[in-house]
Design an enzyme around this catalytic site. Structure first.
Site: not given
Ligand SMILES: *Cc1c(COP(=O)(O)O)cnc(C)c1O
Length: 396
Positions: A181-183
């Protein structure tokens, strides 16, 4: 009729390039600690203007390696925010240290408070872990002065900050996350940056059982002998993940730019349509907009708002349940009170924000939010005018 898919808070962007990169690794016959891992390390270091980087199996592993390499251990206290993911504090316990929870500045600036940090310093304080909450840059100079004056080590949990200029270079070392779910993502994975090359070398060795040479080096070397010089861990990244990471890193700038446009649109629309909702941080603070946190009015029922949005196909989450109020930590440290963190986390709501969204999605979320709070719904004429201005982005 098929139901519209849920608009998620975050979503990884994966496609044919990642598939091809994975197939190349499989065809190559070499799947761990090879050329892709080292290319990825160089590319990530370059993206953050660093000389070198060590890839790891997660940001949590990276933080553990940093504290271990800095020699933090039993009897040592480490200042950490409570408004963060639990891993920020867990890594202190892994090395036998004590996390000391520090309050935030305010709901308008939910970053660790320098003043509260100063108040919580003792002769046992050894380090500070900064978190670029939601992707917003922590002010480097005051923290560097704070650490210098007290002889403390400065560590960044940069899990929200991949691609944020200046992040990773504030203190002694930093860990980034490539969780789903990170960039940017490698499914699981992370990277460590460190100012001192010999500290980074220790971290590189500790990542792979403390061995003096890796499998790949032994393949190309005359002698198969290795030595072990320390108690190490297995926190390696593999070629498959590194190959995905190389593709993702190539898109990071463009994705972060799109996040910024979406976040700016949220600011405008919420200002217009949901005047009782506060948006933390000044818009001009540098950010890679990892998440879109808002603060609901104290009079509203957050669960009602969550239910209302969910019924309209919009997922929301909370960043974060404060660490000191989680059962495990409350059991360890029952007397911690952080009034500003608690006020923030009781009313915070995280809205969907990821580069797959368009401005029409922002409109949909803010209309639903206004509706849930019984506030003004945007007049149609205004919506259309704004939409045409960004038509290329809305459809992109
Ligand atoms: C995601 C996250 C972590 C943990 O990252 P992993 O790569 O999953 O170990 C740590 N700190 C913060 C602030 C995070 O958001």
């Amino acid at each position: 009729m098929k139901a519209e898919p849920m608009l998620l808070v975050s979503e990884p962007i994966l496609g044919s390039q990642e598939k091809a990169a994975l197939a190349d690794v499989i065809d190559s016959g070499w799947i761990t600690m090879g050329e892709r891992v080292s290319s990825f390390e160089h590319a990530f270091a370059e993206a953050h203007a660093a000389d070198d980087a060590v890839s790891v199996s997660s940001c949590t592993a990276g933080l553990h390696l940093i504290l271990h390499a800095l020699g933090i251990g039993p009897g040592d206290e480490v200042l950490v925010p409570a408004l963060t993911f639990v891993a920020t504090a867990n890594c202190v316990l892994y090395v036998g240290g004590t996390p000391i929870f520090v309050d935030i500045e305010s709901s308008a600036q939910p970053l660790m408070s320098l003043q509260d940090a100063a108040a919580k310093c003792t002769p046992r304080t050894k380090a500070v872990i900064l978190v670029h909450f939601a992707g917003y840059m922590v002010d480097p100079e005051p923290w560097q002065a704070f650490a210098r004056e007290r002889g403390l080590m400065l560590i960044e949990d940069a899990a929200h900050a991949s691609g944020l200029p200046g992040a990773g270079a504030i203190g002694d070392a930093a860990a980034f996350s490539f969780y789903g779910n990170k960039n940017m993502t490698t499914a699981e994975g992370g990277v460590v940056l460190a100012r001192d090359a010999s500290l980074l070398d220790t971290i590189r060795r500790a990542r792979g059982h403390g061995l003096t040479s890796g499998t790949f080096q032994r393949r190309s070397s005359r002698t198969p002998i290795y030595d072990v010089t320390m108690l190490g861990f297995n926190y390696r990244l593999d070629e498959l993940r590194a190959a995905i990471g190389l593709v993702q890193l190539g898109h990071l700038k463009e994705w972060n730019a799109k996040r910024k446009i979406l976040a700016e649109s949220y600011r405008r629309r919420i200002g217009e349509n949901c005047p009782s909702v506060a948006i933390p941080f000044e818009a001009r603070r540098p950010s890679v907009h990892h998440i879109m946190p808002v603060v609901l009015p104290a009079s509203s029922d957050r669960q009602d708002v969550i239910d209302h949005l969910r019924a309209k196909g919009i997922q929301t989450t909370i960043h974060y349940p404060a660490i000191h109020r989680l059962s495990f930590y409350r059991g360890l440290y029952p007397d911690v009170n952080l009034p500003r963190t608690e006020a923030f986390t009781d009313h915070e709501l995280t809205l969907p924000l990821h580069p797959r969204m368009g401005l029409d999605d922002v409109e949909r979320v803010t209309s639903a939010l206004a509706d849930a709070l019984g506030e003004r719904v945007p007049p149609a004429a205004f919506v259309m005018r704004d939409k045409s201005k960004h038509a290329n982005l809305a459809s992109g």
